[in-house]
Design a protein around this motif. Structure first.
Motif, PDB file in Angstrom:
ATOM      1  N   SER A 154       8.453  10.811   4.793  1.00 51.77           N
ATOM      2  CA  SER A 154       7.128  11.197   4.288  1.00 51.77           C
ATOM      3  C   SER A 154       6.578  12.405   5.028  1.00 51.77           C
ATOM      4  N   THR A 177      -5.897   3.486  -2.117  1.00 54.23           N
ATOM      5  CA  THR A 177      -4.985   3.183  -1.012  1.00 54.23           C
ATOM      6  C   THR A 177      -5.564   3.657   0.311  1.00 54.23           C
ATOM      7  N   TRP A 187       1.327   4.542   7.947  1.00 52.52           N
ATOM      8  CA  TRP A 187       2.235   5.274   7.046  1.00 52.52           C
ATOM      9  C   TRP A 187       1.593   5.387   5.657  1.00 52.52           C
ATOM     10  N   ALA A 188       1.092   4.277   5.136  1.00 55.19           N
ATOM     11  CA  ALA A 188       0.441   4.288   3.824  1.00 55.19           C
ATOM     12  C   ALA A 188      -0.770   5.213   3.819  1.00 55.19           C
ATOM     13  N   ALA A 193      -6.044   1.019   3.258  1.00 51.71           N
ATOM     14  CA  ALA A 193      -5.254   1.201   4.484  1.00 51.71           C
ATOM     15  C   ALA A 193      -6.166   1.407   5.687  1.00 51.71           C
ATOM     16  N   LEU A 207       0.827  -1.209   0.000  1.00 50.21           N
ATOM     17  CA  LEU A 207       0.000   0.000   0.000  1.00 50.21           C
ATOM     18  C   LEU A 207       0.862   1.260   0.000  1.00 50.21           C
ATOM     19  N   VAL A 208       1.985   1.230   0.720  1.00 53.39           N
ATOM     20  CA  VAL A 208       2.907   2.370   0.693  1.00 53.39           C
ATOM     21  C   VAL A 208       3.369   2.620  -0.746  1.00 53.39           C
ATOM     22  N   ASP A 209       3.721   1.550  -1.443  1.00 54.95           N
ATOM     23  CA  ASP A 209       4.170   1.679  -2.833  1.00 54.95           C
ATOM     24  C   ASP A 209       3.051   2.168  -3.744  1.00 54.95           C
ATOM     25  N   ARG A 210       1.836   1.824  -3.409  1.00 54.71           N
ATOM     26  CA  ARG A 210       0.690   2.150  -4.259  1.00 54.71           C
ATOM     27  C   ARG A 210       0.126   3.540  -3.995  1.00 54.71           C
ATOM     28  N   ALA A 211       0.460   4.123  -2.860  1.00 52.76           N
ATOM     29  CA  ALA A 211      -0.233   5.315  -2.379  1.00 52.76           C
ATOM     30  C   ALA A 211      -0.158   6.500  -3.332  1.00 52.76           C
TER      31      ALA A 211
END
Length: 348
Positions: A87, A24, A46-47, A28, A13-17
């Motif tokens: 972030s 996302t 985080w995501a 999340a 999900l972090v990569d997709r956000a």
């Protein structure tokens, strides 16, 4: 219940956000409604923080990122703390607190390496760029790019090239900006990343406008608007796009249309918490108001923007706002391009 590998799912999900922030955010939030192990909870929050930022909900983003840092710190996840600080630094920059953004980056830097360190260097480049420290920002981008490419992090490379293109445009290096944007757009298209395709088209419109290609710029802005709508982007970037369109209209001498677009941008940003972009759009609205003979509104908008720039430590931008305010002050004496209009209360 949670997935068999909840931390891995949260990292996905972090990569997709940044590519699909609306979806996302939904996924999340759903993960966080389940019983998660400590690290998976940190990563899911985080995501969620990144997704909230990308959809323009900056105060919610700050809340979730700070919560993730606190949880990670309490659990002793030093590297996760540093990653989330990265972030948070970008989020604080958007909120206008550039010094706090740099502090977060400096706290994170000793604990990161490889691709994570390269991404942090990219974030610092953006903060330095917003502070008007262009040489340092360009150096940070140059330092970050090889590490990002070595990791095959195409999402980060697109962001770096998009951000660097803005710096190049302000330095009148239009060809360099367009080269960055064409490379970034190709990468985003290969990934099927609609949001970043929009960001590339957005900046390509800005570059074309600076080169005097007004029809080409408006065409690119239309592509960006469509992409943002598909990606579920809300007020923040939509407002910046509207402001850039206003800037283009102002350059073309369409002052009334420029003023309407710029004030719409101010309205869209007013409740987002995005102090950095809001101040810039207020200044643009002040310039458009002045050009359209709305002297009182120009004065109020320039003053509001100037105060925000001082609070953000953006002294070069404050000088520009002061200059517009001075122009407005003497416009009735010098004679504006048209007779001053009766002003309504300025949106500030």
């Amino acid at each position: 219940m949670y997935p068999e590998d909840p931390t891995g799912s949260a990292l996905d999900l972090v990569d997709r956000a940044q590519g699909d922030p609306a979806e996302t955010r939904r996924l999340a939030a759903a993960m966080l409604d389940t019983a998660l192990p400590a690290e998976a909870h940190v990563v899911a929050e985080w995501a969620l923080g990144i997704a909230e930022r990308e959809t323009g909900n900056l105060e919610d983003a700050q809340h979730h990122l700070e919560s993730a840092i606190a949880r990670a710190d309490a659990a002793g996840y030093t590297q996760r703390v540093a990653q989330v600080r990265d972030s948070l630094a970008f989020t604080l920059a958007l909120l206008g607190d550039n010094q706090a953004a740099l502090r977060q980056a400096d706290l994170a830097e000793p604990h990161l390496s490889g691709a994570a360190l390269a991404r942090l260097q990219m974030q610092k480049g953006l903060v330095l760029q917003r502070l008007g420290r262009g040489d340092e920002a360009m150096a940070a981008y140059e330092l970050a790019l090889p590490g990002i490419q070595a990791a095959g992090d195409n999402v980060a490379e697109v962001r770096l090239r998009v951000n660097r293109s803005v710096l190049s445009i302000y330095r009148s290096a239009i060809d360099q900006a367009i080269a960055d944007l064409e490379t970034a757009e190709a990468l985003a298209s290969e990934m099927g990343n609609t949001f970043q395709v929009g960001a590339c088209a957005h900046n390509l419109g800005f570059a074309r406008g600076r080169a005097g290609d007004i029809p080409g710029a408006l065409e690119a802005y239309a592509v960006a608007a469509d992409a943002y709508a598909v990606a579920g982007v809300e007020a923040g970037l939509a407002a910046v796009l509207e402001a850039d369109r206003a800037d283009l209209l102002l350059a073309a001498g369409l002052t009334e249309e420029a003023f309407a677009a710029a004030t719409h941008g101010v309205e869209l940003l007013a409740d987002t918490g995005n102090a950095a972009d809001l101040a810039e759009v207020q200044l643009l609205a002040a310039r458009a108001a002045l050009a359209d003979g709305r002297v009182g509104q120009a004065t109020n908008l320039a003053a509001g923007a100037g105060a925000s720039f001082v609070a953000q430590g953006r002294h070069g931008w404050h000088a520009l706002a002061s200059y517009v305010a001075l122009q407005a002050r003497f416009a009735p004496l010098e004679g504006s391009p048209s007779a001053p209009r009766a002003d309504h209360e300025a949106t500030a």
